[in-house]
Design a protein around this motif. Structure first.
Motif, PDB file in Angstrom:
ATOM      1  N   ASN A  36       5.339  -2.132  12.590  1.00  0.00           N
ATOM      2  CA  ASN A  36       6.250  -2.631  13.623  1.00  0.00           C
ATOM      3  C   ASN A  36       5.914  -2.048  14.993  1.00  0.00           C
ATOM      4  O   ASN A  36       6.013  -2.737  16.009  1.00  0.00           O
ATOM      5  CB  ASN A  36       7.710  -2.325  13.274  1.00  0.00           C
ATOM      6  CG  ASN A  36       8.261  -3.287  12.253  1.00  0.00           C
ATOM      7  OD1 ASN A  36       7.837  -4.437  12.182  1.00  0.00           O
ATOM      8  ND2 ASN A  36       9.199  -2.825  11.444  1.00  0.00           N
ATOM      9  N   ASP A  37       5.512  -0.770  15.034  1.00  0.00           N
ATOM     10  CA  ASP A  37       5.134  -0.152  16.306  1.00  0.00           C
ATOM     11  C   ASP A  37       3.916  -0.847  16.911  1.00  0.00           C
ATOM     12  O   ASP A  37       3.815  -0.998  18.131  1.00  0.00           O
ATOM     13  CB  ASP A  37       4.821   1.335  16.113  1.00  0.00           C
ATOM     14  CG  ASP A  37       6.073   2.154  15.827  1.00  0.00           C
ATOM     15  OD1 ASP A  37       7.189   1.682  16.126  1.00  0.00           O
ATOM     16  OD2 ASP A  37       5.925   3.277  15.302  1.00  0.00           O
ATOM     17  N   LEU A  38       3.000  -1.287  16.050  1.00  0.00           N
ATOM     18  CA  LEU A  38       1.808  -1.999  16.539  1.00  0.00           C
ATOM     19  C   LEU A  38       2.171  -3.408  16.989  1.00  0.00           C
ATOM     20  O   LEU A  38       1.744  -3.865  18.042  1.00  0.00           O
ATOM     21  CB  LEU A  38       0.732  -2.046  15.454  1.00  0.00           C
ATOM     22  CG  LEU A  38       0.189  -0.683  15.025  1.00  0.00           C
ATOM     23  CD1 LEU A  38      -0.705  -0.831  13.807  1.00  0.00           C
ATOM     24  CD2 LEU A  38      -0.553  -0.017  16.169  1.00  0.00           C
ATOM     25  N   PHE A  39       2.985  -4.113  16.180  1.00  0.00           N
ATOM     26  CA  PHE A  39       3.387  -5.480  16.529  1.00  0.00           C
ATOM     27  C   PHE A  39       4.131  -5.511  17.860  1.00  0.00           C
ATOM     28  O   PHE A  39       3.982  -6.438  18.645  1.00  0.00           O
ATOM     29  CB  PHE A  39       4.306  -6.081  15.458  1.00  0.00           C
ATOM     30  CG  PHE A  39       3.679  -6.235  14.095  1.00  0.00           C
ATOM     31  CD1 PHE A  39       2.316  -6.395  13.922  1.00  0.00           C
ATOM     32  CD2 PHE A  39       4.474  -6.217  12.971  1.00  0.00           C
ATOM     33  CE1 PHE A  39       1.758  -6.533  12.663  1.00  0.00           C
ATOM     34  CE2 PHE A  39       3.937  -6.364  11.703  1.00  0.00           C
ATOM     35  CZ  PHE A  39       2.570  -6.520  11.552  1.00  0.00           C
ATOM     36  N   GLN A  40       4.942  -4.478  18.111  1.00  0.00           N
ATOM     37  CA  GLN A  40       5.769  -4.424  19.316  1.00  0.00           C
ATOM     38  C   GLN A  40       5.065  -3.761  20.499  1.00  0.00           C
ATOM     39  O   GLN A  40       5.640  -3.610  21.567  1.00  0.00           O
ATOM     40  CB  GLN A  40       7.075  -3.701  19.009  1.00  0.00           C
ATOM     41  CG  GLN A  40       7.921  -4.433  17.980  1.00  0.00           C
ATOM     42  CD  GLN A  40       9.054  -3.566  17.438  1.00  0.00           C
ATOM     43  OE1 GLN A  40       9.317  -2.455  17.906  1.00  0.00           O
ATOM     44  NE2 GLN A  40       9.730  -4.073  16.417  1.00  0.00           N
ATOM     45  N   GLN A  61       1.305  -9.938  10.323  1.00  0.00           N
ATOM     46  CA  GLN A  61       1.172 -10.586  11.618  1.00  0.00           C
ATOM     47  C   GLN A  61      -0.188 -10.214  12.193  1.00  0.00           C
ATOM     48  O   GLN A  61      -0.883  -9.345  11.678  1.00  0.00           O
ATOM     49  CB  GLN A  61       2.273 -10.093  12.557  1.00  0.00           C
ATOM     50  CG  GLN A  61       3.671 -10.422  12.094  1.00  0.00           C
ATOM     51  CD  GLN A  61       4.720  -9.846  13.036  1.00  0.00           C
ATOM     52  OE1 GLN A  61       4.483  -9.646  14.213  1.00  0.00           O
ATOM     53  NE2 GLN A  61       5.897  -9.562  12.500  1.00  0.00           N
ATOM     54  N   ALA A  62      -0.558 -10.862  13.278  1.00  0.00           N
ATOM     55  CA  ALA A  62      -1.766 -10.459  13.996  1.00  0.00           C
ATOM     56  C   ALA A  62      -1.515  -9.056  14.541  1.00  0.00           C
ATOM     57  O   ALA A  62      -0.486  -8.786  15.146  1.00  0.00           O
ATOM     58  CB  ALA A  62      -2.061 -11.431  15.123  1.00  0.00           C
ATOM     59  N   ILE A  63      -2.449  -8.163  14.289  1.00  0.00           N
ATOM     60  CA  ILE A  63      -2.292  -6.772  14.714  1.00  0.00           C
ATOM     61  C   ILE A  63      -3.144  -6.551  15.957  1.00  0.00           C
ATOM     62  O   ILE A  63      -4.373  -6.641  15.894  1.00  0.00           O
ATOM     63  CB  ILE A  63      -2.694  -5.808  13.585  1.00  0.00           C
ATOM     64  CG1 ILE A  63      -1.804  -6.054  12.356  1.00  0.00           C
ATOM     65  CG2 ILE A  63      -2.592  -4.358  14.051  1.00  0.00           C
ATOM     66  CD1 ILE A  63      -2.207  -5.257  11.134  1.00  0.00           C
ATOM     67  N   PRO A  64      -2.521  -6.263  17.098  1.00  0.00           N
ATOM     68  CA  PRO A  64      -3.266  -6.056  18.335  1.00  0.00           C
ATOM     69  C   PRO A  64      -4.248  -4.897  18.226  1.00  0.00           C
ATOM     70  O   PRO A  64      -3.908  -3.830  17.730  1.00  0.00           O
ATOM     71  CB  PRO A  64      -2.170  -5.727  19.361  1.00  0.00           C
ATOM     72  CG  PRO A  64      -0.893  -6.191  18.752  1.00  0.00           C
ATOM     73  CD  PRO A  64      -1.083  -6.098  17.262  1.00  0.00           C
ATOM     74  N   GLY A  65      -5.494  -5.108  18.659  1.00  0.00           N
ATOM     75  CA  GLY A  65      -6.494  -4.054  18.690  1.00  0.00           C
ATOM     76  C   GLY A  65      -6.995  -3.621  17.330  1.00  0.00           C
ATOM     77  O   GLY A  65      -7.577  -2.537  17.199  1.00  0.00           O
ATOM     78  N   LEU A  66      -6.808  -4.448  16.305  1.00  0.00           N
ATOM     79  CA  LEU A  66      -7.250  -4.090  14.957  1.00  0.00           C
ATOM     80  C   LEU A  66      -8.767  -3.912  14.945  1.00  0.00           C
ATOM     81  O   LEU A  66      -9.501  -4.764  15.428  1.00  0.00           O
ATOM     82  CB  LEU A  66      -6.845  -5.183  13.960  1.00  0.00           C
ATOM     83  CG  LEU A  66      -7.020  -4.864  12.487  1.00  0.00           C
ATOM     84  CD1 LEU A  66      -6.049  -3.764  12.064  1.00  0.00           C
ATOM     85  CD2 LEU A  66      -6.777  -6.110  11.655  1.00  0.00           C
ATOM     86  N   ASN A  88      -3.121 -15.212   9.366  1.00  0.00           N
ATOM     87  CA  ASN A  88      -3.508 -13.889   9.875  1.00  0.00           C
ATOM     88  C   ASN A  88      -4.509 -13.127   9.012  1.00  0.00           C
ATOM     89  O   ASN A  88      -4.902 -12.023   9.359  1.00  0.00           O
ATOM     90  CB  ASN A  88      -2.253 -13.031  10.078  1.00  0.00           C
ATOM     91  CG  ASN A  88      -1.397 -13.551  11.205  1.00  0.00           C
ATOM     92  OD1 ASN A  88      -1.898 -13.817  12.297  1.00  0.00           O
ATOM     93  ND2 ASN A  88      -0.117 -13.724  10.952  1.00  0.00           N
ATOM     94  N   LEU A  89      -4.933 -13.708   7.891  1.00  0.00           N
ATOM     95  CA  LEU A  89      -5.852 -12.983   7.009  1.00  0.00           C
ATOM     96  C   LEU A  89      -7.273 -12.917   7.556  1.00  0.00           C
ATOM     97  O   LEU A  89      -8.042 -12.048   7.157  1.00  0.00           O
ATOM     98  CB  LEU A  89      -5.854 -13.601   5.607  1.00  0.00           C
ATOM     99  CG  LEU A  89      -4.556 -13.419   4.829  1.00  0.00           C
ATOM    100  CD1 LEU A  89      -4.650 -14.116   3.480  1.00  0.00           C
ATOM    101  CD2 LEU A  89      -4.217 -11.945   4.658  1.00  0.00           C
ATOM    102  N   GLY A  90      -7.621 -13.805   8.479  1.00  0.00           N
ATOM    103  CA  GLY A  90      -8.961 -13.812   9.053  1.00  0.00           C
ATOM    104  C   GLY A  90      -9.290 -12.573   9.868  1.00  0.00           C
ATOM    105  O   GLY A  90     -10.456 -12.317  10.172  1.00  0.00           O
ATOM    106  N   GLN A  91      -8.296 -11.774  10.210  1.00  0.00           N
ATOM    107  CA  GLN A  91      -8.542 -10.576  11.017  1.00  0.00           C
ATOM    108  C   GLN A  91      -9.098  -9.408  10.189  1.00  0.00           C
ATOM    109  O   GLN A  91      -9.466  -8.377  10.744  1.00  0.00           O
ATOM    110  CB  GLN A  91      -7.260 -10.161  11.752  1.00  0.00           C
ATOM    111  CG  GLN A  91      -6.135  -9.694  10.844  1.00  0.00           C
ATOM    112  CD  GLN A  91      -4.839  -9.450  11.599  1.00  0.00           C
ATOM    113  OE1 GLN A  91      -4.828  -8.899  12.702  1.00  0.00           O
ATOM    114  NE2 GLN A  91      -3.734  -9.853  11.003  1.00  0.00           N
ATOM    115  N   PHE A  92      -9.185  -9.597   8.856  1.00  0.00           N
ATOM    116  CA  PHE A  92      -9.634  -8.516   7.984  1.00  0.00           C
ATOM    117  C   PHE A  92     -11.031  -8.769   7.440  1.00  0.00           C
ATOM    118  O   PHE A  92     -11.379  -9.883   7.078  1.00  0.00           O
ATOM    119  CB  PHE A  92      -8.650  -8.340   6.820  1.00  0.00           C
ATOM    120  CG  PHE A  92      -7.273  -7.980   7.287  1.00  0.00           C
ATOM    121  CD1 PHE A  92      -6.993  -6.693   7.715  1.00  0.00           C
ATOM    122  CD2 PHE A  92      -6.273  -8.933   7.342  1.00  0.00           C
ATOM    123  CE1 PHE A  92      -5.730  -6.359   8.189  1.00  0.00           C
ATOM    124  CE2 PHE A  92      -5.010  -8.615   7.805  1.00  0.00           C
ATOM    125  CZ  PHE A  92      -4.737  -7.327   8.231  1.00  0.00           C
TER     126      PHE A  92
END
Length: 161
Positions: A36-40, A61-66, A88-92
């Motif tokens: 939640n800290d990352l999402f926000q 969710q999409a995680i910023p700066g992952l 959102n699975l494409g970010q991994f």
């Protein structure tokens, strides 16, 4: 290399706590982030080149700066797959699934590749659940269905819990 361990802290049932305990036992260095800290935008993954994200059953969710070297361990892919996971699975870089039919096979059906990583649980966060028995891997969820309650009763009759 800096590893970010990402899971929702206020979800006391989440498997993330078991991963955290295992990493502490194995002395694997990491920094824990509540998702939640990352999402926000309250925290940043700047400076981290690896991430291990643990599902809590509410999707991702999409995680910023992952970081590019990010892994997702999915527990409940079947809970609202299209709304909570598919986009959102494409970010991994790599996906794991705790369930075979409702995890790995579901992902394959939608064009994703995942490896089966059965869920192993300890009672770090739920000490009222007694798991001291000779079964090396177990699955513990809620006792929310008639079938699960029957399984619990059967296990109790066999000397578990």
């Amino acid at each position: 290399m800096n590893l970010a361990l990402i899971f929702r802290t206020h979800a006391h049932w989440t498997t993330g706590f078991s991963y955290k305990a295992a990493m502490d036992t194995l002395m694997i260095p990491y920094t824990h982030f509540d998702n939640n800290d990352l999402f926000q935008g309250k925290k940043s993954l700047s400076g981290y080149d690896r991430a291990l994200v643990i599902d809590d059953g509410f999707g991702v969710q999409a995680i910023p700066g992952l970081p590019k070297d990010a892994v997702f361990v999915g527990i409940d892919y079947h809970n609202g797959f299209q709304e909570h996971y598919e986009k959102n699975l494409g970010q991994f870089r790599k996906l794991y699934a705790a369930q075979l039919s409702l995890g790995v096979r579901l992902l394959e059906k939608h064009g994703f590749k995942a490896q089966w990583l059965p869920l192993a649980w300890d009672n770090v966060q739920m000490p009222w659940i007694k798991l001291e028995r000779n079964i090396p891997v177990t699955f513990v969820a809620s006792w929310s269905t008639k079938r699960r309650k029957q399984l619990k009763a059967l296990t109790e009759d066999m000397g578990g819990f």
